[in-house]
Design a protein around this motif. Structure first.
Motif, PDB file in Angstrom:
ATOM      1  N   LEU A  11      -9.620  -0.129  10.369  1.00 36.12           N
ATOM      2  CA  LEU A  11     -10.369  -1.242  10.946  1.00 36.12           C
ATOM      3  C   LEU A  11     -11.859  -0.968  10.800  1.00 36.12           C
ATOM      4  N   VAL A  12     -12.590  -1.940  10.293  1.00 37.78           N
ATOM      5  CA  VAL A  12     -14.024  -1.779  10.094  1.00 37.78           C
ATOM      6  C   VAL A  12     -14.711  -3.108  10.392  1.00 37.78           C
ATOM      7  N   GLN A  13     -15.954  -3.041  10.830  1.00 36.35           N
ATOM      8  CA  GLN A  13     -16.707  -4.267  11.079  1.00 36.35           C
ATOM      9  C   GLN A  13     -17.230  -4.842   9.768  1.00 36.35           C
ATOM     10  N   ALA A  14     -17.465  -6.126   9.783  1.00 31.21           N
ATOM     11  CA  ALA A  14     -18.046  -6.779   8.613  1.00 31.21           C
ATOM     12  C   ALA A  14     -19.373  -6.104   8.245  1.00 31.21           C
ATOM     13  N   GLY A  15     -19.556  -5.911   6.939  1.00 29.64           N
ATOM     14  CA  GLY A  15     -20.732  -5.212   6.451  1.00 29.64           C
ATOM     15  C   GLY A  15     -20.522  -3.720   6.282  1.00 29.64           C
ATOM     16  N   ASP A  84     -17.613  -1.626  -0.216  1.00 31.03           N
ATOM     17  CA  ASP A  84     -18.845  -1.784   0.548  1.00 31.03           C
ATOM     18  C   ASP A  84     -19.065  -3.254   0.901  1.00 31.03           C
ATOM     19  N   SER A  85     -19.958  -3.478   1.850  1.00 26.76           N
ATOM     20  CA  SER A  85     -20.279  -4.847   2.275  1.00 26.76           C
ATOM     21  C   SER A  85     -19.010  -5.651   2.555  1.00 26.76           C
ATOM     22  N   LEU A  86     -18.129  -5.068   3.308  1.00 26.17           N
ATOM     23  CA  LEU A  86     -16.839  -5.694   3.563  1.00 26.17           C
ATOM     24  C   LEU A  86     -16.991  -6.986   4.362  1.00 26.17           C
ATOM     25  N   LYS A  87     -16.098  -7.918   4.051  1.00 25.19           N
ATOM     26  CA  LYS A  87     -16.082  -9.227   4.702  1.00 25.19           C
ATOM     27  C   LYS A  87     -14.727  -9.444   5.373  1.00 25.19           C
ATOM     28  N   ASN A 103      -4.323  -3.428 -20.290  1.00 23.24           N
ATOM     29  CA  ASN A 103      -4.146  -4.883 -20.230  1.00 23.24           C
ATOM     30  C   ASN A 103      -2.684  -5.287 -20.066  1.00 23.24           C
ATOM     31  N   GLY A 104      -1.834  -4.312 -19.753  1.00 31.08           N
ATOM     32  CA  GLY A 104      -0.412  -4.613 -19.637  1.00 31.08           C
ATOM     33  C   GLY A 104       0.052  -4.691 -18.197  1.00 31.08           C
ATOM     34  N   PRO A 105       1.348  -4.878 -18.013  1.00 30.78           N
ATOM     35  CA  PRO A 105       1.898  -4.999 -16.658  1.00 30.78           C
ATOM     36  C   PRO A 105       1.905  -3.667 -15.922  1.00 30.78           C
ATOM     37  N   ASN A 106       2.041  -3.745 -14.599  1.00 33.93           N
ATOM     38  CA  ASN A 106       2.148  -2.540 -13.794  1.00 33.93           C
ATOM     39  C   ASN A 106       3.587  -2.077 -13.728  1.00 33.93           C
ATOM     40  N   LYS A 107       3.758  -0.758 -13.815  1.00 37.06           N
ATOM     41  CA  LYS A 107       5.098  -0.180 -13.814  1.00 37.06           C
ATOM     42  C   LYS A 107       5.460   0.397 -12.447  1.00 37.06           C
ATOM     43  N   TYR A 108       4.451   0.877 -11.738  1.00 36.47           N
ATOM     44  CA  TYR A 108       4.699   1.524 -10.459  1.00 36.47           C
ATOM     45  C   TYR A 108       3.743   0.962  -9.401  1.00 36.47           C
ATOM     46  N   TRP A 109       4.233   0.973  -8.140  1.00 30.30           N
ATOM     47  CA  TRP A 109       3.450   0.466  -7.016  1.00 30.30           C
ATOM     48  C   TRP A 109       3.536   1.425  -5.845  1.00 30.30           C
ATOM     49  N   GLY A 110       2.450   1.474  -5.077  1.00 28.44           N
ATOM     50  CA  GLY A 110       2.476   2.201  -3.828  1.00 28.44           C
ATOM     51  C   GLY A 110       2.997   1.333  -2.702  1.00 28.44           C
ATOM     52  N   GLN A 111       3.022   1.919  -1.516  1.00 27.43           N
ATOM     53  CA  GLN A 111       3.585   1.201  -0.360  1.00 27.43           C
ATOM     54  C   GLN A 111       2.545   0.386   0.386  1.00 27.43           C
ATOM     55  N   GLY A 112       1.279   0.605   0.080  1.00 24.86           N
ATOM     56  CA  GLY A 112       0.197  -0.183   0.668  1.00 24.86           C
ATOM     57  C   GLY A 112      -0.461   0.479   1.865  1.00 24.86           C
ATOM     58  N   THR A 113      -1.719   0.100   2.079  1.00 21.41           N
ATOM     59  CA  THR A 113      -2.465   0.546   3.240  1.00 21.41           C
ATOM     60  C   THR A 113      -3.239  -0.654   3.802  1.00 21.41           C
ATOM     61  N   GLN A 114      -3.239  -0.780   5.119  1.00 19.17           N
ATOM     62  CA  GLN A 114      -3.827  -1.952   5.759  1.00 19.17           C
ATOM     63  C   GLN A 114      -5.339  -1.781   5.899  1.00 19.17           C
ATOM     64  N   VAL A 115      -6.061  -2.804   5.490  1.00 20.13           N
ATOM     65  CA  VAL A 115      -7.507  -2.882   5.712  1.00 20.13           C
ATOM     66  C   VAL A 115      -7.782  -4.123   6.558  1.00 20.13           C
ATOM     67  N   THR A 116      -8.461  -3.927   7.679  1.00 20.17           N
ATOM     68  CA  THR A 116      -8.803  -5.035   8.559  1.00 20.17           C
ATOM     69  C   THR A 116     -10.306  -5.032   8.790  1.00 20.17           C
ATOM     70  N   VAL A 117     -10.938  -6.163   8.497  1.00 17.47           N
ATOM     71  CA  VAL A 117     -12.381  -6.298   8.655  1.00 17.47           C
ATOM     72  C   VAL A 117     -12.639  -7.308   9.763  1.00 17.47           C
ATOM     73  N   SER A 118     -13.289  -6.856  10.819  1.00 18.72           N
ATOM     74  CA  SER A 118     -13.566  -7.741  11.947  1.00 18.72           C
ATOM     75  C   SER A 118     -14.943  -8.381  11.794  1.00 18.72           C
ATOM     76  N   SER A 119     -15.052  -9.595  12.314  1.00 22.57           N
ATOM     77  CA  SER A 119     -16.325 -10.326  12.183  1.00 22.57           C
ATOM     78  C   SER A 119     -17.246 -10.054  13.356  1.00 22.57           C
TER      79      SER A 119
END
Length: 119
Positions: A11-15, A84-87, A103-119
């Motif tokens: 979690l990060v503030q805007a900017g 930087d300068s997150l919105k 320029n080709g397709p993706n073969k592997y993916w991660g599980q993801g990480t949450q990014v939350t930007v508060s205003s």
């Protein structure tokens, strides 16, 4: 087996700034182009950034150009996304990807990480 493990979200503030990391294992990392995608609630997954196997070539979505920087360390088998300068509209789950061609397709993916930007 191949694993892509993202970290650095939060979690990060805007900017503010965050740096995401994606540690790869089970593949010859330097042979793969790497990328970042994101998916916001109720929206489709979208492209964010891409980097070639040697790091010389990069490209970005227009929405993040000039604010985000993708880089990689082939000795550490890790790709990074400096944000930087997150919105508030950057709020999403961020996914790491690996593909055999820049320029080709993706073969592997991660599980993801949450990014939350508060205003």
């Amino acid at each position: 087996q191949v694993q892509l493990v993202e970290s650095g979200g939060g979690l990060v503030q805007a900017g503010g700034s965050l740096r995401l990391s994606c540690a790869a294992s089970g593949l010859t990392f330097s042979n793969y182009a790497m990328g970042w995608f994101r998916q916001a609630p109720g929206k489709e997954r979208e492209f964010v950034a891409r980097i070639s196997w040697h790091g010389v070539n990069t490209r970005y979505a227009d929405s993040v150009k000039g604010r985000f920087t993708i880089s990689r360390d082939n000795l550490k088998n890790t790709v990074y996304l400096q944000m930087d300068s997150l919105k508030p509209e950057d709020t999403a789950i961020y996914y790491c990807s690996a593909g055999e061609n820049y320029n080709g397709p993706n073969k592997y993916w991660g599980q993801g990480t949450q990014v939350t930007v508060s205003s």
